[in-house]
Enzyme design. Structure first.
Site, PDB file in Angstrom:
ATOM      1  N   HIS A 307       0.850  -1.185   0.000  1.00 13.06           N
ATOM      2  CA  HIS A 307       0.000   0.000   0.000  1.00 13.06           C
ATOM      3  C   HIS A 307       0.885   1.235   0.000  1.00 13.06           C
ATOM      4  CE1 HIS A 307      -3.142   2.852   1.059  1.00 13.06           C
ATOM      5  NE2 HIS A 307      -3.975   1.931   0.620  1.00 13.06           N
ATOM      6  N   ASP A 364      -7.847  -5.492   0.208  1.00 11.88           N
ATOM      7  CA  ASP A 364      -8.410  -6.336  -0.841  1.00 11.88           C
ATOM      8  C   ASP A 364      -7.978  -7.785  -0.766  1.00 11.88           C
ATOM      9  OD1 ASP A 364      -9.960  -4.448  -2.091  1.00 11.88           O
ATOM     10  OD2 ASP A 364      -8.272  -3.626  -3.197  1.00 11.88           O
TER      11      ASP A 364
HETATM   12  N1  CMC Z   1       4.175  -7.621  -4.959  1.00 15.35           N
HETATM   13  C1  CMC Z   1       5.511  -7.595  -5.180  1.00 15.35           C
HETATM   14  N2  CMC Z   1       6.272  -6.501  -5.047  1.00 15.35           N
HETATM   15  C2  CMC Z   1       5.665  -5.363  -4.719  1.00 15.35           C
HETATM   16  C3  CMC Z   1       4.271  -5.291  -4.483  1.00 15.35           C
HETATM   17  C4  CMC Z   1       3.524  -6.479  -4.612  1.00 15.35           C
HETATM   18  N3  CMC Z   1       2.202  -6.470  -4.407  1.00 15.35           N
HETATM   19  N4  CMC Z   1       3.915  -4.027  -4.165  1.00 15.35           N
HETATM   20  C5  CMC Z   1       5.028  -3.309  -4.189  1.00 15.35           C
HETATM   21  N5  CMC Z   1       6.100  -4.116  -4.531  1.00 15.35           N
HETATM   22  C6  CMC Z   1       7.523  -3.723  -4.578  1.00 15.35           C
HETATM   23  C7  CMC Z   1       7.836  -2.928  -5.835  1.00 15.35           C
HETATM   24  O1  CMC Z   1       8.258  -3.750  -6.878  1.00 15.35           O
HETATM   25  C8  CMC Z   1       8.928  -2.008  -5.331  1.00 15.35           C
HETATM   26  O2  CMC Z   1      10.126  -2.768  -5.242  1.00 15.35           O
HETATM   27  P1  CMC Z   1      11.569  -2.056  -5.477  1.00 15.35           P
HETATM   28  O3  CMC Z   1      11.713  -1.061  -4.356  1.00 15.35           O
HETATM   29  O4  CMC Z   1      12.536  -3.173  -5.408  1.00 15.35           O
HETATM   30  O5  CMC Z   1      11.507  -1.399  -6.830  1.00 15.35           O
HETATM   31  C9  CMC Z   1       8.515  -1.684  -3.895  1.00 15.35           C
HETATM   32  O6  CMC Z   1       7.741  -2.826  -3.478  1.00 15.35           O
HETATM   33  C10 CMC Z   1       7.671  -0.417  -3.762  1.00 15.35           C
HETATM   34  O7  CMC Z   1       6.593  -0.507  -4.678  1.00 15.35           O
HETATM   35  P2  CMC Z   1       5.911   0.734  -5.382  1.00 15.35           P
HETATM   36  O8  CMC Z   1       5.165   0.255  -6.575  1.00 15.35           O
HETATM   37  O9  CMC Z   1       6.940   1.815  -5.565  1.00 15.35           O
HETATM   38  O10 CMC Z   1       4.906   1.206  -4.227  1.00 15.35           O
HETATM   39  P3  CMC Z   1       3.673   2.148  -4.407  1.00 15.35           P
HETATM   40  O11 CMC Z   1       3.422   2.784  -3.097  1.00 15.35           O
HETATM   41  O12 CMC Z   1       3.843   3.047  -5.591  1.00 15.35           O
HETATM   42  O13 CMC Z   1       2.476   1.132  -4.794  1.00 15.35           O
HETATM   43  C11 CMC Z   1       0.671  -0.366  -4.638  1.00 15.35           C
HETATM   44  C12 CMC Z   1       1.501   0.701  -3.909  1.00 15.35           C
HETATM   45  C13 CMC Z   1      -0.569  -0.682  -3.805  1.00 15.35           C
HETATM   46  C14 CMC Z   1       0.211   0.175  -5.996  1.00 15.35           C
HETATM   47  C15 CMC Z   1       1.540  -1.631  -4.823  1.00 15.35           C
HETATM   48  O14 CMC Z   1       1.953  -2.126  -3.566  1.00 15.35           O
HETATM   49  C16 CMC Z   1       0.815  -2.718  -5.628  1.00 15.35           C
HETATM   50  O15 CMC Z   1       0.865  -2.699  -6.866  1.00 15.35           O
HETATM   51  N6  CMC Z   1       0.153  -3.687  -4.922  1.00 15.35           N
HETATM   52  C17 CMC Z   1      -0.642  -4.703  -5.594  1.00 15.35           C
HETATM   53  C18 CMC Z   1      -1.978  -4.125  -6.019  1.00 15.35           C
HETATM   54  C19 CMC Z   1      -2.915  -3.943  -4.856  1.00 15.35           C
HETATM   55  O16 CMC Z   1      -3.101  -4.822  -4.019  1.00 15.35           O
HETATM   56  N7  CMC Z   1      -3.577  -2.772  -4.828  1.00 15.35           N
HETATM   57  C20 CMC Z   1      -4.620  -2.469  -3.828  1.00 15.35           C
HETATM   58  C21 CMC Z   1      -4.213  -1.366  -2.917  1.00 15.35           C
HETATM   59  S1  CMC Z   1      -5.298  -1.282  -1.481  1.00 15.35           S
HETATM   60  C22 CMC Z   1      -6.829  -0.839  -2.136  1.00 15.35           C
HETATM   61  C23 CMC Z   1      -6.897   0.585  -2.497  1.00 15.35           C
HETATM   62  O17 CMC Z   1      -6.708   1.458  -1.633  1.00 15.35           O
HETATM   63  O18 CMC Z   1      -7.151   0.853  -3.651  1.00 15.35           O
END
Ligand code: CMC
Length: 429
Positions: A307, A364
């Site tokens: 998140h 989720d």
């Molecule tokens: N599985 C594997 N690796 C992950 C995941 C995941 N679900 N989420 C983040 N990472 C890694 C990402 O690859 C990155 O690694 P590195 O630092 O080595 O490059 C690091 O963790 C940080 O990720 P980010 O994409 O920069 O983080 P963010 O804050 O931009 O993204 C997120 C947050 C929710 C979009 C992301 O964690 C994600 O894609 N999760 C899966 C989708 C999901 O479950 N979304 C629902 C969110 S809760 C409901 C809502 O509020 O909408």
């Protein structure tokens, strides 16, 4: 709001004093609104990692401590004692309702659930296999056409009425989209039952026999709606605000919010989680799914994990995890995917990759298993999220329309394209 000693920022040979604003709780904000005028510089913050886009008194999140509060009330207390309609009132109005205020609100919402009959024609124009989120976006956008001419956005009462209409009609539209996709006749909303029961009737009642509704199912859905009702300036709410900042019709603003919610990084994750759990299939396959999620070349992420704000745990996930076990037990559902989900969670929480990046199950991760136990099809999961989040969207829209600082949202950019050059006629290229 309290003011603090300003910070001085020096860029090139110019110094500028930037005020620091403090809210009630949470990080204070450096006010950069005059930065460009005074220094000629923009700030650069892709994904709004450090940027507050507005003042808001609706929802507070402390991502490090795993705290979520609506209007100051902890989510755990609201989940235990309140219901979705009361939470919606709280979000929209700032205070919990008295008994009278609650019954007036309930009466109003109940009596705005009907749709104009012309909506059927509109609905029937979709292909039978249209995704319900695509239908929701279209249907909500079309509401703008039904309530536009007589809508005066300067009038607080008309704004309030638009918010009530949205809260009331979104479940009617959602259920209609579902029934159309499976070829069932559309049900009209029944006014003699409560909000969530009414929605379940519109979803599942057939003309040939009465629906025996499980109170466990209604309670579980109500709780899921409370947990999804608001989440401060998330992508879809920020979309509603950005569209709202232009003075657009509120139904169009919420339609834009629905479109933003659909993405798998946001509300679309609940559908993606179930798909992922189905693909993993058995607890023995959890290890290889974890390895794939750690492999950056795979393009695969653990859906329902991570998140932007929560870096400790998602308090909503904690409540939903517990509820998931209870609901499945009470409904007598034995879903092997729950075992897969638990093994996946256990394995990820022990894995250095997920620990280092502070990736925990989010809201989720378990919600899809509950929706599935309630017989809600996977393509409707994000629609469920949209019904609940409508309460948040309309509350933010109302707050924004009242905000004296509201300006059209217009981000700047760091231009990286070509510098000025002369046009070459096609023959010379
Ligand atoms: N599985 C594997 N690796 C992950 C995941 C995941 N679900 N989420 C983040 N990472 C890694 C990402 O690859 C990155 O690694 P590195 O630092 O080595 O490059 C690091 O963790 C940080 O990720 P980010 O994409 O920069 O983080 P963010 O804050 O931009 O993204 C997120 C947050 C929710 C979009 C992301 O964690 C994600 O894609 N999760 C899966 C989708 C999901 O479950 N979304 C629902 C969110 S809760 C409901 C809502 O509020 O909408």
């Amino acid at each position: 709001m309290t003011e603090n000693k300003p910070v001085i920022l020096t860029a090139d040979d110019k110094s500028v004093e930037l005020a620091i604003h403090s809210g009630t709780i949470g990080p204070s904000c450096v006010d950069i609104s005059k930065l460009y005028k005074e220094t000629g510089h923009f700030t650069y913050d892709p994904g709004f990692m450090s940027t507050a886009s507005c003042r808001s008194a609706i929802t507070y999140i402390d991502g490090d401590a795993g705290v979520l509060m609506y209007r100051g009330y902890p989510i755990e207390q609201l989940a235990k004692h309140s219901n979705f309609l009361e939470v919606s009132y709280l979000l929209m109005n700032g205070e919990l309702p008295s008994a009278n205020q609650y019954s007036t609100f309930e009466h109003e919402v109940t009596h705005h659930t009907m749709m104009h009959e012309a909506f059927r024609t509109f609905l029937y124009g979709f292909r039978h296999d249209a995704h319900p989120m695509a239908m929701m976006t279209g249907m909500l956008g079309s509401l703008a056409a039904f309530y536009h001419g007589d809508l005066d956005l300067e009038d607080p009462e008309q704004r309030r009425l638009a918010a009530i209409r949205l809260l009331a009609k979104v479940p009617t539209i959602a259920a209609a989209c579902h029934r159309y996709s499976i070829g069932w006749p559309i049900r009209y909303p029944r006014n003699n039952i409560e909000y969530v029961d009414r929605f379940l009737h519109m979803m599942f009642e057939v003309p040939s026999e009465p629906l025996m509704l499980s109170p466990v199912a209604a309670k579980a859905l109500d709780l899921l709606f409370i947990l999804h009702a608001d989440h401060e300036q998330n992508a879809s709410t920020s979309t509603v605000r950005l569209v709202g900042s232009t003075g657009a019709n509120p139904y169009a603003c919420v339609a834009a919010g629905v479109a933003a919610l659909w993405g798998p990084a946001h509300g679309g994750a609940n559908e993606a989680v179930l798909q992922m759990l189905n693909e993993i299939g058995r607890p023995e396959n959890v290890g290889s799914a974890i390895d794939k999620a750690k492999d950056k070349n795979s393009g695969f992420r653990l859906m329902g994990f991570g998140h932007r704000v929560y870096k400790n745990f998602d308090p909503r996930a904690k409540i939903i995890r517990e509820m998931c076990h209870q609901v499945l037990a009470e409904l007598g559902v034995n879903d092997p995917l729950l075992e897969v989900a638990m093994r996946l969670e256990e394995a990820a929480l022990k894995d250095e990759y997920f620990i280092a990046r502070k990736l925990y199950p989010n809201v989720d991760f378990y919600s899809g298993i509950i929706y599935k136990a309630l017989n809600i099809p996977a393509e409707m999961f994000t629609v469920m999220f949209a019904i609940a989040r409508t309460a948040g969207w309309v509350s933010h829209w109302l707050e924004q329309q009242n905000d004296p600082e509201n300006k059209i949202g217009r981000p700047r950019q760091l231009y990286t394209g070509a510098a000025a050059r002369d046009y070459t006629p096609i023959a010379g290229r």
